[in-house]
Design a protein around this motif. Structure first.
Motif, PDB file in Angstrom:
ATOM      1  N   LEU A  37       0.881  -1.104  -0.029  1.00  8.49           N
ATOM      2  CA  LEU A  37       0.114   0.123  -0.266  1.00  8.49           C
ATOM      3  C   LEU A  37       1.200   1.156  -0.059  1.00  8.49           C
ATOM      4  O   LEU A  37       1.052   1.467   1.064  1.00  8.49           O
ATOM      5  CB  LEU A  37      -0.502  -0.392   1.483  1.00  8.49           C
ATOM      6  CG  LEU A  37      -1.924  -1.227   1.141  1.00  8.49           C
ATOM      7  CD1 LEU A  37      -2.558  -1.122   2.996  1.00  8.49           C
ATOM      8  CD2 LEU A  37      -3.117  -1.383   0.392  1.00  8.49           C
ATOM      9  N   PRO A  38       1.390   1.944  -1.004  1.00 12.65           N
ATOM     10  CA  PRO A  38       1.533   2.969  -1.514  1.00 12.65           C
ATOM     11  C   PRO A  38       0.654   4.511  -0.527  1.00 12.65           C
ATOM     12  O   PRO A  38      -0.238   4.287  -0.833  1.00 12.65           O
ATOM     13  CB  PRO A  38       1.952   3.304  -2.517  1.00 12.65           C
ATOM     14  CG  PRO A  38       1.544   2.049  -3.342  1.00 12.65           C
ATOM     15  CD  PRO A  38       1.302   1.675  -2.355  1.00 12.65           C
ATOM     16  N   THR A  39       2.033   5.362   0.331  1.00 13.78           N
ATOM     17  CA  THR A  39       0.465   5.994   0.811  1.00 13.78           C
ATOM     18  C   THR A  39      -0.073   6.929  -0.201  1.00 13.78           C
ATOM     19  O   THR A  39       0.849   7.338  -0.985  1.00 13.78           O
ATOM     20  CB  THR A  39       1.113   7.214   1.979  1.00 13.78           C
ATOM     21  OG1 THR A  39       2.318   7.371   1.078  1.00 13.78           O
ATOM     22  CG2 THR A  39       1.406   6.255   2.430  1.00 13.78           C
ATOM     23  N   SER A  40      -0.573   8.165   0.478  1.00 15.19           N
ATOM     24  CA  SER A  40      -1.983   8.766  -0.797  1.00 15.19           C
ATOM     25  C   SER A  40      -0.799   9.814  -0.471  1.00 15.19           C
ATOM     26  O   SER A  40       0.312  10.890   0.294  1.00 15.19           O
ATOM     27  CB  SER A  40      -2.923   9.533  -0.107  1.00 15.19           C
ATOM     28  OG  SER A  40      -4.428   8.570  -0.249  1.00 15.19           O
ATOM     29  N   TRP A  41      -0.885  11.138  -1.532  1.00 19.23           N
ATOM     30  CA  TRP A  41      -0.188  12.608  -1.874  1.00 19.23           C
ATOM     31  C   TRP A  41      -0.498  13.513  -0.108  1.00 19.23           C
ATOM     32  O   TRP A  41      -1.059  13.418   0.181  1.00 19.23           O
ATOM     33  CB  TRP A  41      -0.701  13.896  -2.539  1.00 19.23           C
ATOM     34  CG  TRP A  41      -0.219  14.802  -2.547  1.00 19.23           C
ATOM     35  CD1 TRP A  41      -0.013  16.147  -2.036  1.00 19.23           C
ATOM     36  CD2 TRP A  41       1.356  14.956  -4.123  1.00 19.23           C
ATOM     37  NE1 TRP A  41       0.951  17.225  -3.080  1.00 19.23           N
ATOM     38  CE2 TRP A  41       1.536  16.487  -3.848  1.00 19.23           C
ATOM     39  CE3 TRP A  41       1.606  14.073  -4.571  1.00 19.23           C
ATOM     40  CZ2 TRP A  41       2.298  16.729  -4.919  1.00 19.23           C
ATOM     41  CZ3 TRP A  41       3.338  14.685  -5.337  1.00 19.23           C
ATOM     42  CH2 TRP A  41       2.750  15.214  -6.032  1.00 19.23           C
ATOM     43  N   GLY A  42       0.830  13.381   0.224  1.00 19.64           N
ATOM     44  CA  GLY A  42       1.070  13.704   1.447  1.00 19.64           C
ATOM     45  C   GLY A  42       0.638  13.643   2.854  1.00 19.64           C
ATOM     46  O   GLY A  42       0.226  13.972   3.725  1.00 19.64           O
ATOM     47  N   LEU A  43       0.155  11.820   2.966  1.00 24.01           N
ATOM     48  CA  LEU A  43      -0.145  11.673   4.253  1.00 24.01           C
ATOM     49  C   LEU A  43       0.772  10.747   4.725  1.00 24.01           C
ATOM     50  O   LEU A  43       1.474  10.133   3.847  1.00 24.01           O
ATOM     51  CB  LEU A  43      -1.132  10.149   3.498  1.00 24.01           C
ATOM     52  CG  LEU A  43      -3.181  11.660   3.669  1.00 24.01           C
ATOM     53  CD1 LEU A  43      -4.116  10.313   3.189  1.00 24.01           C
ATOM     54  CD2 LEU A  43      -3.325  12.547   4.715  1.00 24.01           C
TER      55      LEU A  43
END
Length: 529
Positions: free
Chosen positions: A80-86
């Protein structure tokens, strides 16, 4: 693109607004990356680790394995790669649920954000290589089955998942939620900068991460409307677009589920639907009301969520072999903005079974540079109001000033009109200047003339000969909206919208016309009842 009159002012407002709009994602400045530290949380069963990414960059990650794992049994693995800025804890609730159902789960903070090392590459080659490095680490350090590798993610994570699926044959299944397939069509559709969306992303990147020099240069050129750099900007976006690697994705054969929202103001649904149609492997497309990442947002809190339930079913079947029937269901699943009811279709082209043309007769002339009052709303806020309160942006159609807005209306409909899919505009435009921007809006107009926004889209032109007519073909953003009986549809075209940077020189005028040889029309997709 030239130097539009309001570009710098619009950019300043958009960038300042970004910090307000980004919410919790931009609330804390990133700490410097720590290297070589691992910690075990006995309360949660989460192991926090450092993973060496591309070029030795440290990626902060967390790992959850099924309870009772003794190291001898192999489990499917989800990355699971994180969302932008999270931060890396974004997926904790979903990771626990996946681990409880028999997955090894590795979530990592994408490079350049928070405590991960490196700089923000915007899903560039280092980000794609990082995904493979995380898979390498999971196979070497957890009881992960090398034949059952999947990826899932929201927003930025979704885009990285799709890109990785075209570069790593080990990936067998993907759930890409609120992501992009074509970055250029997402933030530069109709050759128009989506200023609020891009300002929010840029602002969040500066607050929560470390933008690369390339990212800083690209965003500066984007906001300044540097036409000399347009092809470079497009090439940069295409390099980061999964559709560019469509042949590789299809050849690798991963089972791909795509989820998005009708009102996604960052990654509109059109580009996802177009990509879906071109996939040749197992595939599924789900579209729901809302804005960017709002359809799956409650699932990140561990609450019941339709999007995540579908994603789990998809991964269970294609990684664990669970016979849950997902492969036998009609693969295109839509939720109406009006009723909240689900509809299923065999493919995207079947969504609009018929198309009804509205003739755009006559000649209409408008002055540019003035906002008529018709607009697409405010990023996030407007589509969220539509999602939860069924209150899209509205305008009084009779009161729109005809000097600044061209208006056409259909007859009143005697029965409900279910609009499904992509409305298309064809018209002829004559401009007094060589450049300009127009924005088309489709409204549902009630008996009192109040229009509720159904869809919109921008269009920008350059290098046209003043006074010489030219054809415009524009696809509005796809939607699912039911026009009640007794209402009519209205097409409104003006030249200014806060969502976009406009390119209308001072004193510009636009004329819309139709001829017998080339009639102007609006093609509205309807579902047969």
């Amino acid at each position: 693109m030239g130097q539009p009159r309001k570009a710098l002012r619009t950019t300043a407002i958009g960038t300042v607004s970004a910090a307000l709009l980004a919410g919790p994602a931009v609330g804390v400045a990133p700490a410097a990356p720590a290297v070589g530290i691992q910690a075990q949380s006995t309360a949660t069963g989460i192991r926090f680790v450092d993973i060496e990414g591309d070029g030795g960059t440290v990626l902060k990650a967390n790992v959850i394995t099924p309870s009772g794992s003794d190291g001898t049994h192999k489990y499917p693995v989800i990355v699971l790669p994180t969302s932008w800025g999270l931060p890396q804890i974004e997926y904790i609730a979903q990771a626990r649920q996946l681990a409880d159902s028999g997955y090894v789960v590795v979530s990592y903070n994408t490079r350049g954000f928070w405590q991960s090392g490196g700089k923000i590459e915007v899903a560039g080659p280092p980000d794609i290589a990082d995904a493979s490095k995380v898979i390498d680490w999971a196979l070497a350090n957890t009881p992960a089955d090398p034949g059952k590798v999947g990826m899932a993610g929201v927003s930025y994570g979704a885009g990285i998942c799709l890109l990785a699926a075209g570069h790593d044959k080990r990936i067998k299944a993907v759930a890409a939620l609120s992501g992009w397939a074509d970055l250029v069509e997402s933030i530069y559709s109709g050759r128009t900068q989506h200023v609020q969306a891009t300002a929010m992303l840029a602002g969040a990147g500066y607050v929560t991460g470390r933008p690369s020099e390339e990212f800083q240069r690209i965003t500066a050129d984007f906001f300044s409307s540097n036409l000399a750099k347009e092809q470079e900007l497009i090439a940069w976006g295409k390099k980061r677009s999964p559709i560019t690697y469509l042949d590789r994705i299809n050849a690798n054969g991963a089972a791909i589920m795509l989820g998005n929202a009708w009102g996604d103001t960052i990654f509109p649904p059109n580009q996802y639907a177009d990509f879906y149609e071109k996939l040749t492997g197992p595939k599924r497309l789900e579209l729901r009301p809302g804005d960017h990442a709002t359809a799956e947002g409650t699932g990140l809190l561990g609450l019941p969520n339709d999007t995540w339930t579908s994603a789990h079913r998809w991964l269970d079947h294609y990684l664990k072999g669970v016979d849950n029937g997902v492969e036998r269901e009609q693969p295109v699943r839509l939720k109406s903005r009006s009723t909240g009811a689900y509809e299923s279709y065999p493919d995207w082209k079947s969504v609009a079974a018929t198309e009804r043309k509205i003739d755009l007769d006559g000649t209409k002339k408008i002055f540019a540079n003035i906002d008529s009052g018709a607009n697409g709303g405010i990023i996030f806020l407007s589509s969220i109001l539509d999602q939860f309160a069924k209150l899209p942006p509205m305008a009084s159609i009779p009161l729109l000033p005809r000097s600044f807005a061209a208006v056409w209306q259909s007859e009143r409909y005697g029965s409900e009109q279910p609009v499904r899919g992509t409305t298309k505009l064809h018209t002829t435009v004559t401009s007094t200047k060589e450049s300009g921007t127009l924005v088309a809006y489709l409204y549902d107009v009630g008996p009192l003339g109040l229009g509720k926004l159904v869809s919109n889209a921008p269009y920008t032109f350059h290098d046209k000969t003043p006074g010489k007519p030219f054809a415009v073909d524009l696809e509005l953003f796809s939607t699912a909206y039911d026009v009640p009986a007794g209402h009519r549809l209205a097409l409104v075209v003006d030249t200014v919208d806060p969502l976009y940077i406009e390119h209308n020189p001072s004193g510009a005028q636009l004329t819309f016309s139709s001829s017998a040889a080339d009639p102007s029309y609006l093609s509205v997709p309807l579902r047969e009842k």
